[in-house]
Write an enzyme that holds these catalytic residues in place. Structure first.
Site, PDB file in Angstrom:
ATOM      1  CB  SER A  86      -4.803  -6.150   4.923  1.00  0.00           C
ATOM      2  OG  SER A  86      -4.223  -4.475   4.483  1.00  0.00           O
ATOM      3  CE  LYS A 102     -14.608  -8.465   4.727  1.00  0.00           C
ATOM      4  NZ  LYS A 102     -12.970  -8.179   3.982  1.00  0.00           N
ATOM      5  NE  ARG A 130      -2.995  -7.582  -4.966  1.00  0.00           N
ATOM      6  CZ  ARG A 130      -3.806  -8.223  -3.105  1.00  0.00           C
ATOM      7  NH1 ARG A 130      -3.883  -8.124  -2.216  1.00  0.00           N
ATOM      8  NH2 ARG A 130      -5.307  -7.925  -3.908  1.00  0.00           N
ATOM      9  CG  HIS A 163      -2.165  -0.711   1.495  1.00  0.00           C
ATOM     10  ND1 HIS A 163      -2.297  -1.508   2.544  1.00  0.00           N
ATOM     11  CD2 HIS A 163      -2.743  -1.280   0.597  1.00  0.00           C
ATOM     12  CE1 HIS A 163      -2.790  -2.556   2.503  1.00  0.00           C
ATOM     13  NE2 HIS A 163      -3.584  -2.151   0.951  1.00  0.00           N
TER      14      HIS A 163
END
Length: 179
Positions: A143, A57, A106, A33
């Site tokens: 993460s 969440k 990614r 990040h």
């Protein structure tokens, strides 16, 4: 005789600051990040880091903790603003006159999803999305993966900024499970 010239940079009257946003949950912020934010900060006058609030969440770090960690690890950039957001990212952008979203990619699987989001965002509001290929060093990094490895006692010190590593280690030692 002195010749005066009008300011020509972003601070001159009539010139708008070039703004972009880097959105995410950042629970916690990783070196991947940070790499994307750092690269965006070289391209834009102001980079907004929008920390997503997802009430369905429960994160490892509270929103306020994430914001403070991001502020601290991006302080040297000098042009990063960090705040929470809830709702549509394009609304966040419209409220702040941000014309661009910067996203790291990614893998091809990221592109498939992010392309759909980019097309929806431009259709809804005209906000452009710029894709930045992730540094290969961080191409596997998320993460969730960092939290999982750290929860099992794995060394993630090379995957997150030192301050984040300290806070992550403290949090996990406190007995709160990673989500």
């Amino acid at each position: 005789m002195t010749v005066q010239t009008a300011p020509s940079g972003p601070e001159s009257e009539g010139n708008k600051l070039r703004r972009a946003v880097c959105p995410g949950s950042f629970d916690p912020i990783t070196n991947g990040h940070l790499d994307i934010i750092a690269r965006a900060s070289k391209l834009y006058d102001v980079v907004h880091v929008a920390v997503m609030i997802n009430q369905s969440k429960k994160g490892l770090f509270e929103i306020e903790e994430r914001i403070e960690l991001i502020r601290q690890v991006t302080a040297d950039f000098g042009n990063v603003e960090v705040e929470a957001f809830h709702g549509l990212l394009v609304d966040f952008c419209k409220q702040r006159d941000i014309p661009a979203i910067v996203k790291g990619l990614r893998a091809v699987s990221d592109f498939d999803y992010e392309l759909q989001m980019a097309q929806m965002n431009i259709g809804l509001s005209g906000v452009e999305t710029l894709f930045v290929p992730t540094n290969p060093t961080y191409s596997f990094l998320s993460s969730s993966l960092v939290k999982e490895v750290a929860a099992w006692g794995g060394d993630v010190s090379h995957l997150v900024p030192p301050l984040v590593h300290t806070k992550l280690t403290e949090r996990l030692a406190g007995g709160r499970p990673a989500s």
